[in-house]
Design an enzyme around this catalytic site. Structure first.
Site, short mmCIF file in Angstrom:
data_model
loop_
_atom_site.label_atom_id
_atom_site.label_comp_id
_atom_site.label_asym_id
_atom_site.label_seq_id
_atom_site.Cartn_x
_atom_site.Cartn_y
_atom_site.Cartn_z
N ASP A 185 5.68 -5.87 1.24
CA ASP A 185 4.40 -5.40 0.70
C ASP A 185 4.53 -3.95 0.22
O ASP A 185 3.61 -3.14 0.39
CB ASP A 185 3.26 -5.52 1.70
CG ASP A 185 1.89 -5.70 1.02
OD1 ASP A 185 1.85 -5.63 -0.22
OD2 ASP A 185 0.89 -5.90 1.72
N HIS A 204 -2.51 -14.02 -3.52
CA HIS A 204 -2.51 -12.63 -3.03
C HIS A 204 -3.95 -12.14 -2.92
O HIS A 204 -4.80 -12.48 -3.73
CB HIS A 204 -1.73 -11.75 -4.01
CG HIS A 204 -1.51 -10.36 -3.54
ND1 HIS A 204 -2.48 -9.38 -3.63
CD2 HIS A 204 -0.43 -9.77 -2.97
CE1 HIS A 204 -2.01 -8.25 -3.13
NE2 HIS A 204 -0.77 -8.46 -2.71
#
Length: 347
Positions: free
Chosen positions: A306, A180
């Site tokens: 997200d 990430h």
């Protein structure tokens, strides 16, 4: 009370924040929006949404057809803490809190583990505890680890030989690692630096995928997957743009001069088809997703939102209009995630 939802999408890059993280999250408020301070309504709203799991988040999931979320501590987490003892404690405490939250509704939520990457031993130990004792389904790494040195803060990448024991443990555990993005450390934001003079590039629009794609390329080309072929990586935001560059990357990586010296046995496309999966988190492009399916295969593509940085409604509205064959759409929406993460859900 935990109740199954109707079959829908499974979202796997969905952020949370434990109470102890509120203080360090405030430090990143100005990066999220330089015109705001940590006490502004917008900043406070993100913090509130990150801390909420069972109310607004769940009601949005129900309203728009999200069956299940894999939750993870928002970036940078332990990767942003330069002190190794504090970073390890941060990860342990966050994992304990998140496991407790998931236990309140395991039919709708699962979790990624946070780990400190100051050293392979701590990372492997906490990953093992989180998976075997807390029931977590993978490990979330927020790009590189910031470390303190006599010269100031430096960064560590995980293709270095010192991290081989960590990757061995990941293969033994049989869980994926999600790579990430994160904001740069403070030293890289000073005037005169690459981003310090170009702060408009910071964040999800440009800097996130530029920085993280370098790290992913480094991992792929390091030989880790040759040594530990069972390791699986996941990259969000349509693979941080890498699938769109695979043709050129392979073309040059397969030149004789590169083949003779490169650490890996195969090219980038090979590993994307065997060891890397991508998600749609924050990149709701139908043409982009179709391109990725064509490049690396539908079995390597998964849905994500997200949240809360993008909304459940926006992602789901896009997804419902995506024109894929029904078998491909089911695989991306939920089937691939269930198989890769071994989620306790019916196919």
């Amino acid at each position: 009370m935990s109740q199954k939802a109707p079959k829908g999408t499974i979202a796997i890059e969905e952020a949370v924040l434990d109470p102890a993280g509120v203080s360090w999250m405030a430090e990143f408020a100005l990066l999220l929006n330089p015109s705001l301070g940590s006490s502004t309504p917008s900043s406070r709203n993100y913090t509130a949404l990150l801390q909420d799991i069972h109310n607004t988040r769940l009601s949005q999931m129900d309203a728009h057809g999200v069956e299940y979320m894999l939750l993870s501590l928002t970036s940078p987490g332990a990767q942003g803490e330069p002190d190794p003892i504090k970073a390890n404690k941060l990860a342990i405490n966050a994992n304990n809190w998140l496991a407790d939250q998931v236990s309140q509704n395991p039919a709708r939520f699962g979790a990624f583990a946070s780990v400190s990457m100051h050293n392979a031993a701590d990372a492997a130990a906490e990953a093992t505890r989180a998976v075997k004792e807390l029931g977590m389904f993978g490990v979330m790494l927020n790009d590189y680890q910031v470390v303190a040195t006599p010269e100031g803060e430096e960064i560590k990448y995980y293709d270095a030989p010192e991290y081989r024991p960590f990757w061995r443990t990941i293969e033994q555990l049989g869980v994926p690692v999600y790579m990430h993005p994160r904001y740069p450390p403070a030293k890289d934001l000073k005037p005169g630096t690459k981003y310090g003079d170009r702060k408009q590039l910071l964040g999800a629009a440009v800097q996130f995928h530029l920085d993280l794609s370098l790290h992913i390329y480094a991992l792929i080309s390091s030989g880790i997957f040759d040594e530990f072929p069972g390791v699986q990586l996941v990259a969000g935001h349509l693979g941080e743009g890498i699938p769109f560059n695979l043709c050129r990357a392979d073309h040059w990586y397969n030149k004789p001069v590169k083949k003779a010296t490169r650490p890996s046995k195969h090219d980038y496309s090979y590993y994307f088809k065997h060891n890397v999966s991508i998600t749609t988190s924050g990149d709701f492009s139908t043409s982009g997703l179709k391109f990725c399916i064509g490049e690396i295969g539908v079995d390597r593509c998964m849905y994500s939102i997200d949240y809360p940085y993008d909304t459940v409604e926006e992602a789901q509205t896009w997804w419902k209009g995506v024109d894929l064959p029904s078998d491909q759409k089911e695989a991306v929406a939920r089937g691939n995630a269930i198989r890769l993460f071994k989620l306790p859900l019916e196919l």
